[in-house]
Scaffold this active site. Sequence first.
Site, mmCIF file in Angstrom:
data_model
loop_
_atom_site.group_PDB
_atom_site.id
_atom_site.type_symbol
_atom_site.label_atom_id
_atom_site.label_comp_id
_atom_site.label_asym_id
_atom_site.label_seq_id
_atom_site.Cartn_x
_atom_site.Cartn_y
_atom_site.Cartn_z
ATOM 1 N N TYR A 3 0.863 -1.190 0.000
ATOM 2 C CA TYR A 3 0.000 0.000 0.000
ATOM 3 C C TYR A 3 0.893 1.231 0.000
ATOM 4 O O TYR A 3 1.863 1.304 0.753
ATOM 5 C CB TYR A 3 -0.876 -0.012 1.257
ATOM 6 C CG TYR A 3 -1.767 1.210 1.405
ATOM 7 C CD1 TYR A 3 -2.874 1.389 0.582
ATOM 8 C CD2 TYR A 3 -1.491 2.175 2.371
ATOM 9 C CE1 TYR A 3 -3.698 2.500 0.727
ATOM 10 C CE2 TYR A 3 -2.310 3.287 2.522
ATOM 11 C CZ TYR A 3 -3.410 3.447 1.699
ATOM 12 O OH TYR A 3 -4.218 4.549 1.850
ATOM 13 N N ASP A 56 9.250 3.029 -0.454
ATOM 14 C CA ASP A 56 8.226 3.654 0.380
ATOM 15 C C ASP A 56 8.539 3.249 1.819
ATOM 16 O O ASP A 56 8.207 2.141 2.250
ATOM 17 C CB ASP A 56 6.847 3.163 -0.051
ATOM 18 C CG ASP A 56 5.744 3.758 0.819
ATOM 19 O OD1 ASP A 56 6.066 4.324 1.888
ATOM 20 O OD2 ASP A 56 4.566 3.644 0.435
ATOM 21 N N LYS A 107 4.871 9.256 8.968
ATOM 22 C CA LYS A 107 4.707 8.691 10.322
ATOM 23 C C LYS A 107 5.735 9.212 11.334
ATOM 24 O O LYS A 107 5.563 10.290 11.862
ATOM 25 C CB LYS A 107 4.720 7.159 10.236
ATOM 26 C CG LYS A 107 3.589 6.661 9.301
ATOM 27 C CD LYS A 107 3.165 5.251 9.564
ATOM 28 C CE LYS A 107 2.269 4.707 8.475
ATOM 29 N NZ LYS A 107 0.871 4.623 8.825
#
Length: 624
Positions: free
Chosen positions: A336, A431, A459
């Site tokens: 994702y 990523d 994050k």
Amino acid sequence: MAYYPVMLDLRNKKCLVVGAGAVAYRKIRSLLECGAAVTVIATKINKDIRELGEKGRIVILERCYSVGDLEGFFMAFAASDDPVVNRQVAEEAAQRGIPVNVADDPGLSSFIVPSVLRRGDLAVAVSSGGKSPLLSKVVREWLEGIVPEEVDDLIRDLERARAEAKAAKLTPEEKIRLYYSLIKGRGLFRGKGDKMKSSELFQRAKKVMPGGVNSPVRAFGAVGGDPVFIKRGFGSRVWDEDGNEYIDYVLSWGPLILGHSHPAVVEALKRQAELGTSFGACTELEVLLAEKIREAVPSMEVVRMVNSGTEATMSAIRLARGYTGRNLIVKFAGCYHGHSDSLLIRAGSGLITYGIPDSGGVPEDTARLTLVARYNDVDMLEEIFEEKGPDIAAVIVEPVAGNMGVVPPEEDFLRALRELPRKYGALLIFDEVITGFRVSYSGAQGYYGIEPDLTTLGKIIGGGLPVGVYGGREDIMRCVSPDGPVYQAGTLSGNPLAMAAGLTTLEVLSKNPGLYDELDRRAERLCSGFKEVMEDAGIPVTVNRVCSMMTVFFTGEKVRNYDTAVKSDTRLYAVFFREMLKQGVYLPPAQFEAFFLSAAHSDEDIKKTIEAAWNAAKNLKKNY
Ligand SMILES: C[C@@]1(CC(=O)O)C2=NC(=C\c3[nH]c(c(CCC(=O)O)c3CC(=O)O)Cc3[nH]c(c(CC(=O)O)c3CCC(=O)O)/C=C3\N/C(=C\2)[C@@H](CCC(=O)O)[C@]3(C)CC(=O)O)/[C@H]1CCC(=O)O
Ligand SMILES: NC(=O)c1ccc[n+]([C@@H]2O[C@H](COP(=O)([O-])OP(=O)(O)OC[C@H]3O[C@@H](n4cnc5c(N)ncnc54)[C@H](O)[C@@H]3O)[C@@H](O)[C@H]2O)c1
């Protein structure tokens, strides 16, 4: 020694307070609330106490205390700042058999005063046995948030009901049942495990938000039941709106590597909030954070801050296309990368899978530009490049997959990831929104020793605030506007609050080099605990872990890609999740997500979690 708590009736009782400072005032006020007749003896009278005297509510004798003053008093308080005087008062009280409280010495007191929460006739008294008055105050304030004002009306009703029950000669059992139904009927008190407030909020939320949430997984669709609404967090714990406490392994889906409300982060945020929350202009903080990131992740020579991981990957893809002049993107099934159109593409079957959109609203023409390969499958990646190599702008990958549950990369896969795109003039995008500063201070690229061309982060680098960043090789990054032709901008990009929280988080991490080993050790204990517990119960699981990110898959088969991940028994995971939640352990509310650990998780937390898993396993067995 334990103190014996009582409720005294002080109406019209003569009470003497020696001293008239702040402490004396506190005692006087609570005495007056209870209807006592208060006399104060002191050499210096503070303003508040003098005012009470002027209003005639107390008697003030403005002089030194002298032995004999206690004559005729029911009770005494020594609240002067002179320990000798306080001792004299205590001694005289002892001689006369009068109860005495000495403000600076519980040892001389025949009683001590608790901190009291009042709601009409309800009184909750808190004492630390004289050990920490401040703690008593903090607990009292905490109770204030929990005990509802309406409890006083309830007391009225109960008082009436008791009188009526007496007159009606109800049996003791009937009385108790009646009172219980009145108390419970109000819904004011929720026991441990109750989710009433969360459920009420969810009903309201569903009316004003799709699914009642702002991000789908939060709706608990995959595990059943109403979601818990979180009120606050500290360290390894969160508390929901009903006052239930949980050990948190979601940690806001990864950002909170230091745990909730880390004091240094909170302090940095307060400081910045006072200076301003957003300027839409250049700040020193963004330079500091960019430098700190480059220092930790050397492949990120030049970076651009954005507001989320989605923005970071979306921008990195645009940049890769702009830089290479090519349109095709390769991604891996089960990875994702946020919700931009090109990346919301699911796996299909077949050798080269032209993506089919995973979501409504993604045009097929866009989806066609995304090729989907199998994670950890070098042959498939090779075939894709052989067929489409010259048109491929970039391969984007989670170097440790975290969104089909945790799936670590195999060695030959990592090597192919570096070599194949390079051979064909395509870029490799890591990523690292999840893995950045998570699997090591230098992310997965440092952990595995592989340098991508571009990296996205999010994050942890926002310390719990919304943030993202993309960056990489200088020649590529210079294509970003205003240096180059690839446009990308944002009102809140480089937001000072997010920069301050992120920078502080990275500072704490960089000053504690042993922290990642600690996390690794605890996570290993947790995972072997999970495995043991499930093995004992005869439930096959596969536990995948890289440092402090991990997933318990309910399948006995090795999980190395999306196809093997989906073999998990998600129904069993749902039961496991609910059983753990009941016992105060908050796991991700979906099988295909990562559990995270923070520096705030203690060995005790791990122990409790494994015990909870042991209890959960017993119930799982019934479902297996
Ligand atoms: C609950 C409360 C009720 C009230 O006073 O009405 C109360 N103290 C309160 C506040 C408070 N007191 C102090 C601080 C500063 C922080 C700290 O030291 O922690 C704060 C916080 C603040 O002011 O915000 C300092 C302090 N207190 C005592 C000593 C002497 C010693 O320990 O030797 C010293 C050191 C003096 C020095 O430094 O020289 C002693 C006592 N204080 C007690 C009660 C009894 C034990 C209660 C229990 O068992 O917990 C006891 C034994 C005797 C008594 O007074 O009965 C009230 C809460 C009001 C609220 O809820 O808002
Ligand atoms: N129990 C508690 O919760 C608590 C909290 C904080 C402090 N304390 C302790 O309580 C004491 C009082 O604190 P405060 O902040 O109210 O002090 P303060 O300095 O404001 O007041 C002291 C009072 O004592 C009076 N006094 C001094 N000598 C006297 C005498 N011989 N006769 C009559 N009165 C006399 C003064 O006139 C003054 O009114 C201090 O010893 C402090 O360490 C207790």
